[in-house]
Design an enzyme around this catalytic site. Structure first.
Site, mmCIF file in Angstrom:
data_model
loop_
_atom_site.group_PDB
_atom_site.id
_atom_site.type_symbol
_atom_site.label_atom_id
_atom_site.label_comp_id
_atom_site.label_asym_id
_atom_site.label_seq_id
_atom_site.Cartn_x
_atom_site.Cartn_y
_atom_site.Cartn_z
ATOM 1 N N GLU A 277 0.646 -1.102 0.650
ATOM 2 C CA GLU A 277 0.176 0.248 0.115
ATOM 3 C C GLU A 277 1.232 1.027 0.076
ATOM 4 O O GLU A 277 1.130 1.666 0.854
ATOM 5 C CB GLU A 277 -1.021 0.263 0.638
ATOM 6 C CG GLU A 277 0.125 -0.773 2.871
ATOM 7 C CD GLU A 277 -0.499 -0.867 3.696
ATOM 8 O OE1 GLU A 277 -2.459 -1.387 3.392
ATOM 9 O OE2 GLU A 277 -1.040 -0.200 4.810
ATOM 10 N N GLY A 279 1.584 5.234 -1.191
ATOM 11 C CA GLY A 279 1.411 6.546 -0.985
ATOM 12 C C GLY A 279 2.269 7.658 -2.190
ATOM 13 O O GLY A 279 2.248 7.756 -3.345
ATOM 14 N N CYS A 345 -0.237 34.065 9.510
ATOM 15 C CA CYS A 345 0.331 34.480 10.416
ATOM 16 C C CYS A 345 0.664 33.507 11.326
ATOM 17 O O CYS A 345 -0.194 33.989 11.969
ATOM 18 C CB CYS A 345 -0.827 35.492 11.070
ATOM 19 S SG CYS A 345 -1.741 36.643 10.267
#
Ligand SMILES: *Cc1c(COP(=O)(O)O)cnc(C)c1O
Length: 420
Positions: A277, A279, A345
């Site tokens: 698996e 990614g 900010c």
């Protein structure tokens, strides 16, 4: 940098498309993904397992855009999901539920029921409590849940602490000895079918040793369970193969598989299919974040380039102190010591800290490379900033695959109560 990104006719391109053309038309900040790079990475993984009965699953959380998912489903990939939201996405994108595996330590009732409803391939179960809940929901809905136990092999993958999951002290998985004891009690669960063992030791793995050690350990458990009469049809070796962001030496998919091939072959001979698996390996180098320099500024003896993308768009530098290469889109050769920061900010809002960067002028375009994984999928609306657009390039064609958010999207679902 993946070869899908290169300088041609004086500027940075993705496949046959100039990134400046995308920026002019779709605006900035914008994530751009290369279809060719996605396909190449998927095929490299698939070919690395040649000779073994296997399925390469795509870890959806890395980049869960529907078009990216559709492309991966069309290549034949399975999907590794970690939430009901990801299940919804993969079904919308056209994945075969028989190729979907569901991981995660905190699956809710609703999520488990959705998975049962779609008849997904496997639930990767991470605790005894989870097993008991899954049994209850399966019984209530008259379904059988196919279960894979996630093992915590207790190894240290030598990656960033936030993304290492295979140590004995992490929240993930079940220790090997407990898994054996638990398997012995599986007979009590009439609506669960234990047919898999799963492990995943962490992300951005660059060293083969800890990973190989963990696979050997988990494979030992698969063999022991088979000796005890369990039909373990699936062994999921996890994801986590690292990519080059800067100058890391990373194993190729072939090296990754070959490091444990004899073990996997032995399991294959006795009828166990190998799952992985991935990614980051699939999506990471396939994407860039395009941003425009708004201002230049000197402060405290340092130079800053202030970009229109910030930590809400690409969190990895702020969260993990991650390095993303910064390229000049117009191929300006000059460089200067500077920091690339966003408009948010927060002092931690930087995309590249204390670096040698393209000496960009106000209005110039920059590309943050290797941003295809954990880029948009970790983006937020912090500071009420609409999330960026996403674009997919295939050859000389490109298309917006997610619109830039509108201001109205920012307040979607918010309500002002009558008592105000
Ligand atoms: C995140 C995750 C992956 C994918 O990790 P990558 O580093 O992107 O390959 C695979 N399996 C599980 C269980 C995960 O949580």
């Amino acid at each position: 940098m993946d070869d899908s990104y290169y300088y041609g006719e004086g500027e940075l391109r993705c496949e046959s498309v100039a990134l400046s053309e995308i920026a002019e038309s779709a605006g900035t900040p914008t994530y751009v993904y290369s279809y060719g790079a996605l396909e190449k990475a998927y095929r490299e993984l698939d070919e690395a397992f040649a000779g073994l009965d296997h399925l390469v699953c795509y870890a959806v959380k890395a980049n869960s855009n529907l078009a990216v998912l559709r492309a991966l489903a069309s290549f034949g990939a399975g999907a590794d999901i970690v939430s009901g939201g990801e299940l919804y996405r993969v079904m919308r994108a056209g994945f075969d539920p028989k190729k979907v595996v569901f991981a995660g330590v905190g699956k809710t009732e609703e999520e488990m029921i959705s998975g049962l409803g779609e008849r997904i391939l496997l639930f990767n179960v991470e605790s005894v409590s989870e097993l008991e809940h899954l049994e209850r929901y399966a019984a209530r809905h008259g379904k059988t849940a196919r279960v894979s136990l996630r093992i915590n092999p207790d190894v240290t993958p030598e990656t960033h602490a936030h993304i290492s999951t295979g140590q004995g002290t992490s929240k993930f998985g079940i220790p090997v000895d407990e898994a054996l004891a638990l398997a012995g009690r599986m007979g009590e669960y009439r609506f669960l079918d234990l047919i898999g063992i799963h492990q995943h030791i962490g992300s951005q793995i660059t060293k083969l040793e800890p990973y190989a050690e963990s696979v050997e350990k988990s494979a030992g458990l698969v063999e022991e369970l088979k000796r005890r009469g369990f039909d373990i049809k699936y062994f999921n070796i996890g994801g986590g193969l690292g990519i080059r962001y800067k100058d890391e030496e990373v194993p190729t998919p072939k090296e990754f598989v070959d490091a444990v091939r004899p073990t996997l072959e032995a399991l294959g001979t006795s009828g166990t299919k190998i799952l992985c698996e991935m990614g980051r390996y699939i999506a990471g180098n396939a994407g860039v974040l395009l941003t425009r320099v708004l201002y230049r500024k000197n402060s405290g003896g340092k130079s800053f380039l202030i970009a229109d993308a910030g930590m809400n768009d690409l969190l990895r530098p702020s969260l993990y102190d991650a390095y993303h290469e910064v390229r000049s889109v117009n191929n300006g050769a000059a460089t200067a010591a500077a920091g690339l920061v966003g408009p948010v900010c927060e002092t931690g809002d930087y995309l590249a800290r204390d670096r040698t960067l393209p000496d960009a002028a106000e209005g110039d375009l920059l590309a943050l490379m290797s941003a295809g994984a954990y880029g948009f999928s970790m983006a937020s609306n912090y500071n009420s900033r609409p999330r960026p657009a996403e674009v997919l390039v295939k050859g000389d064609r490109w298309s917006v695959i997610r619109e830039r958010e509108h201001l109205a999207d920012l307040v979607k679902g918010e309500l002002i109560p009558a008592f105000l």
